[in-house]
Write a protein that holds these residues in place. Structure first.
Motif, PDB file in Angstrom:
ATOM      1  N   THR A 144       0.827  -1.278   0.011  1.00 20.14           N
ATOM      2  CA  THR A 144      -0.196   0.077   0.031  1.00 20.14           C
ATOM      3  C   THR A 144       0.896   1.232   0.031  1.00 20.14           C
ATOM      4  OG1 THR A 144      -0.108  -0.091   2.437  1.00 20.14           O
ATOM      5  CG2 THR A 144      -1.857  -0.967   1.091  1.00 20.14           C
ATOM      6  N   TYR A 145       2.239   1.159   0.238  1.00 22.49           N
ATOM      7  CA  TYR A 145       3.209   2.303   0.324  1.00 22.49           C
ATOM      8  C   TYR A 145       3.151   2.512  -1.201  1.00 22.49           C
ATOM      9  CZ  TYR A 145       7.088   5.065   0.936  1.00 22.49           C
ATOM     10  OH  TYR A 145       8.102   6.099   1.088  1.00 22.49           O
ATOM     11  N   LYS A 146       3.311   3.738  -1.485  1.00 25.31           N
ATOM     12  CA  LYS A 146       3.627   4.583  -2.894  1.00 25.31           C
ATOM     13  C   LYS A 146       5.133   4.904  -2.955  1.00 25.31           C
ATOM     14  CE  LYS A 146      -0.865   3.879  -3.697  1.00 25.31           C
ATOM     15  NZ  LYS A 146      -1.385   3.523  -2.569  1.00 25.31           N
ATOM     16  N   ASP A 147       5.645   4.787  -4.247  1.00 25.16           N
ATOM     17  CA  ASP A 147       6.859   5.295  -4.577  1.00 25.16           C
ATOM     18  C   ASP A 147       6.727   7.020  -4.829  1.00 25.16           C
ATOM     19  OD1 ASP A 147       5.816   5.554  -7.024  1.00 25.16           O
ATOM     20  OD2 ASP A 147       6.910   3.847  -7.885  1.00 25.16           O
ATOM     21  N   GLU A 148       7.685   7.249  -5.307  1.00 20.72           N
ATOM     22  CA  GLU A 148       7.720   9.023  -5.600  1.00 20.72           C
ATOM     23  C   GLU A 148       6.765   9.417  -6.888  1.00 20.72           C
ATOM     24  OE1 GLU A 148      11.436   7.068  -7.585  1.00 20.72           O
ATOM     25  OE2 GLU A 148      10.341   7.118  -5.768  1.00 20.72           O
ATOM     26  N   HIS A 149       6.390   8.310  -7.447  1.00 18.74           N
ATOM     27  CA  HIS A 149       5.420   8.639  -8.586  1.00 18.74           C
ATOM     28  C   HIS A 149       4.052   8.390  -8.326  1.00 18.74           C
ATOM     29  CE1 HIS A 149       8.799   9.274 -11.188  1.00 18.74           C
ATOM     30  NE2 HIS A 149       9.390   7.986 -10.829  1.00 18.74           N
ATOM     31  N   GLY A 150       3.702   7.750  -7.079  1.00 13.53           N
ATOM     32  CA  GLY A 150       2.330   7.613  -6.559  1.00 13.53           C
ATOM     33  C   GLY A 150       1.985   6.143  -6.887  1.00 13.53           C
ATOM     34  N   ASN A 151       2.872   5.336  -7.533  1.00 10.06           N
ATOM     35  CA  ASN A 151       2.532   3.799  -7.569  1.00 10.06           C
ATOM     36  C   ASN A 151       2.883   2.970  -6.563  1.00 10.06           C
ATOM     37  OD1 ASN A 151       2.175   4.406 -10.491  1.00 10.06           O
ATOM     38  ND2 ASN A 151       4.056   4.694 -10.925  1.00 10.06           N
ATOM     39  N   PRO A 152       2.061   1.939  -6.181  1.00 10.58           N
ATOM     40  CA  PRO A 152       2.429   0.962  -5.085  1.00 10.58           C
ATOM     41  C   PRO A 152       3.642   0.062  -5.619  1.00 10.58           C
ATOM     42  CG  PRO A 152       0.591   0.141  -6.376  1.00 10.58           C
ATOM     43  CD  PRO A 152       0.944   1.532  -7.025  1.00 10.58           C
ATOM     44  N   TYR A 153       4.199  -0.238  -4.448  1.00  9.50           N
ATOM     45  CA  TYR A 153       5.496  -0.959  -4.730  1.00  9.50           C
ATOM     46  C   TYR A 153       5.272  -2.394  -4.810  1.00  9.50           C
ATOM     47  CZ  TYR A 153       9.187   2.301  -3.285  1.00  9.50           C
ATOM     48  OH  TYR A 153      10.223   3.418  -3.432  1.00  9.50           O
ATOM     49  N   GLU A 154       5.845  -3.134  -5.877  1.00 13.10           N
ATOM     50  CA  GLU A 154       5.578  -4.524  -6.127  1.00 13.10           C
ATOM     51  C   GLU A 154       6.885  -5.216  -6.193  1.00 13.10           C
ATOM     52  OE1 GLU A 154       3.515  -5.289  -9.818  1.00 13.10           O
ATOM     53  OE2 GLU A 154       1.951  -3.990  -9.646  1.00 13.10           O
ATOM     54  N   LYS A 155       6.716  -6.234  -5.579  1.00  9.07           N
ATOM     55  CA  LYS A 155       8.258  -7.079  -5.483  1.00  9.07           C
ATOM     56  C   LYS A 155       7.955  -8.509  -5.520  1.00  9.07           C
ATOM     57  CE  LYS A 155      11.112  -5.449  -2.469  1.00  9.07           C
ATOM     58  NZ  LYS A 155      12.041  -5.041  -3.334  1.00  9.07           N
ATOM     59  N   GLU A 156       8.745  -9.106  -6.522  1.00  8.27           N
ATOM     60  CA  GLU A 156       8.582 -10.411  -6.838  1.00  8.27           C
ATOM     61  C   GLU A 156       9.418 -11.275  -5.389  1.00  8.27           C
ATOM     62  OE1 GLU A 156      10.386 -11.535 -10.506  1.00  8.27           O
ATOM     63  OE2 GLU A 156       8.983 -10.305 -11.771  1.00  8.27           O
ATOM     64  N   VAL A 157       8.604 -12.251  -4.868  1.00 11.28           N
ATOM     65  CA  VAL A 157       9.012 -12.918  -3.804  1.00 11.28           C
ATOM     66  C   VAL A 157       9.158 -14.487  -4.127  1.00 11.28           C
ATOM     67  CG1 VAL A 157       8.372 -11.325  -2.061  1.00 11.28           C
ATOM     68  CG2 VAL A 157       6.871 -13.225  -2.966  1.00 11.28           C
TER      69      VAL A 157
ATOM     70  N   ASN B  97       5.347  -3.507  10.873  1.00  7.95           N
ATOM     71  CA  ASN B  97       5.835  -2.343  11.581  1.00  7.95           C
ATOM     72  C   ASN B  97       6.872  -1.504  10.837  1.00  7.95           C
ATOM     73  OD1 ASN B  97       7.796  -3.916  12.115  1.00  7.95           O
ATOM     74  ND2 ASN B  97       7.673  -3.622  14.377  1.00  7.95           N
ATOM     75  N   ARG B  98       7.016  -1.746   9.618  1.00  4.12           N
ATOM     76  CA  ARG B  98       8.099  -1.211   8.777  1.00  4.12           C
ATOM     77  C   ARG B  98       7.788   0.451   8.660  1.00  4.12           C
ATOM     78  NH1 ARG B  98       9.774  -3.730   3.066  1.00  4.12           N
ATOM     79  NH2 ARG B  98      12.122  -2.575   2.952  1.00  4.12           N
ATOM     80  N   GLY B  99       8.513   1.312   9.032  1.00  2.00           N
ATOM     81  CA  GLY B  99       8.385   2.700   9.204  1.00  2.00           C
ATOM     82  C   GLY B  99       7.382   3.148   9.848  1.00  2.00           C
ATOM     83  N   TRP B 100       6.857   2.612  11.205  1.00  2.00           N
ATOM     84  CA  TRP B 100       5.916   3.004  11.870  1.00  2.00           C
ATOM     85  C   TRP B 100       6.081   4.346  12.490  1.00  2.00           C
ATOM     86  CZ3 TRP B 100       6.544   3.799  17.056  1.00  2.00           C
ATOM     87  CH2 TRP B 100       7.585   3.039  17.542  1.00  2.00           C
ATOM     88  N   GLN B 101       7.604   4.476  12.821  1.00  2.00           N
ATOM     89  CA  GLN B 101       7.975   5.731  13.625  1.00  2.00           C
ATOM     90  C   GLN B 101       7.860   6.893  12.717  1.00  2.00           C
ATOM     91  OE1 GLN B 101       9.856   3.067  12.764  1.00  2.00           O
ATOM     92  NE2 GLN B 101      11.937   3.841  12.148  1.00  2.00           N
ATOM     93  N   ARG B 102       7.826   6.548  11.386  1.00  2.00           N
ATOM     94  CA  ARG B 102       7.528   7.819  10.469  1.00  2.00           C
ATOM     95  C   ARG B 102       6.036   7.834   9.851  1.00  2.00           C
ATOM     96  NH1 ARG B 102      12.047   4.837   8.890  1.00  2.00           N
ATOM     97  NH2 ARG B 102      11.019   3.953   7.043  1.00  2.00           N
ATOM     98  N   ASN B 103       5.304   7.376  10.671  1.00  2.00           N
ATOM     99  CA  ASN B 103       3.877   7.372  10.418  1.00  2.00           C
ATOM    100  C   ASN B 103       3.575   6.774   8.981  1.00  2.00           C
ATOM    101  OD1 ASN B 103       3.110   8.591  13.010  1.00  2.00           O
ATOM    102  ND2 ASN B 103       3.821  10.562  12.142  1.00  2.00           N
ATOM    103  N   MET B 104       4.225   5.789   8.694  1.00  2.00           N
ATOM    104  CA  MET B 104       3.859   5.108   7.294  1.00  2.00           C
ATOM    105  C   MET B 104       3.264   3.956   7.530  1.00  2.00           C
ATOM    106  SD  MET B 104       7.899   5.480   5.751  1.00  2.00           S
ATOM    107  CE  MET B 104       7.505   4.429   4.528  1.00  2.00           C
ATOM    108  N   GLN B 105       2.172   3.551   6.756  1.00  2.00           N
ATOM    109  CA  GLN B 105       1.373   2.159   6.613  1.00  2.00           C
ATOM    110  C   GLN B 105       2.141   1.374   5.674  1.00  2.00           C
ATOM    111  OE1 GLN B 105      -2.474   2.807   5.236  1.00  2.00           O
ATOM    112  NE2 GLN B 105      -2.985   0.451   5.698  1.00  2.00           N
TER     113      GLN B 105
END
Length: 219
Positions: A103-116, A201-209
């Motif tokens: 749900t986190y967006k990059d600088e272009h407003g696109n959601p991060y996608e990652k192959e796992v 809880n990644r980035g919770w201290q920066r108020n990131m979801q």
């Protein structure tokens, strides 16, 4: 997998196995049922005592082999395996390939996608999961996991809690964070897919979801 199966049914199977081993040992020691009376009138109890440890060793050994290796043979039988996967417990052993969409967006407003890539090793006594991103940016170690059957709809769910490590994090990222996921084991024809959501809880201290979806299919 132990948590999926009915406990009373498993207990009956194990007791039946133990009784079968004991009965076989007694028949062998008495040279058949006709020797039972003579057996106990002479030195039967000392023989039983000497048989106790071998019987227990056989019981533990057979139970371990069934729970770790032999059960998978049943799951590989055509038709029977499909029924066991859908009605008893799915065999999730193997390598799973898929992707996460955050749900986190990059600088272009696109959601991060990652192959796992996820590797699952399951037995009746343990359940181990390893998850890594294909680009090797992060790796996750599962600290607790289980597969459960929802009694409401009969669906299977894979739930786990994990710890992720980023060896060389970006300035805006964390070197370590925790998370959890709940995946639906979805049967589509002859294929099995794992689909669900995760959150951290990644980035919770920066108020990131930091949450998202994950979908996997066996390689």
């Amino acid at each position: 997998m132990w948590k999926v199966l009915p406990k009373f049914g498993l207990a009956k199977i194990l007791v039946l196995l133990l009784c079968s081993i004991v009965t076989t040992g007694l028949i062998w020691a008495t040279k058949g049922w006709t020797g039972v009376t003579t057996f106990f009138n002479e030195d039967g109890f000392s023989i039983i005592s000497s048989l106790l440890i071998p019987v227990l060793i056989c019981f533990v050994g057979i139970t371990w082999l069934l729970g770790v290796y032999l059960w998978r043979w049943l799951w590989k039988i055509p038709v029977v395996g499909s029924l066991l996967n859908e009605k008893v417990c799915p065999d999730l052993n193997g390598t799973w390939i898929g992707k996460t969409i955050s749900t986190y967006k990059d600088e272009h407003g696109n959601p991060y996608e990652k192959e796992v890539e996820m590797v699952i090793k399951a037995t009746f006594f343990g359940f181990d999961i390893r998850l890594v991103s294909v680009d090797k940016y992060q790796r996750s170690t599962v600290m607790q996991s289980e597969i459960l059957k929802d009694p409401r709809d009969g669906a299977f769910y894979l739930s786990y809690i994990f710890e992720s490590v980023v060896d060389q994090p970006k300035e805006t990222d964390d070197a370590k964070f925790d998370g959890a996921a709940r995946l639906h084991v979805r049967f589509e024809g002859n294929d099995i897919k794992l689909v669900g959501r995760y959150w951290t809880n990644r980035g919770w201290q920066r108020n990131m979801q930091t949450a998202g979806t994950i979908s996997l299919q066996k390689d």
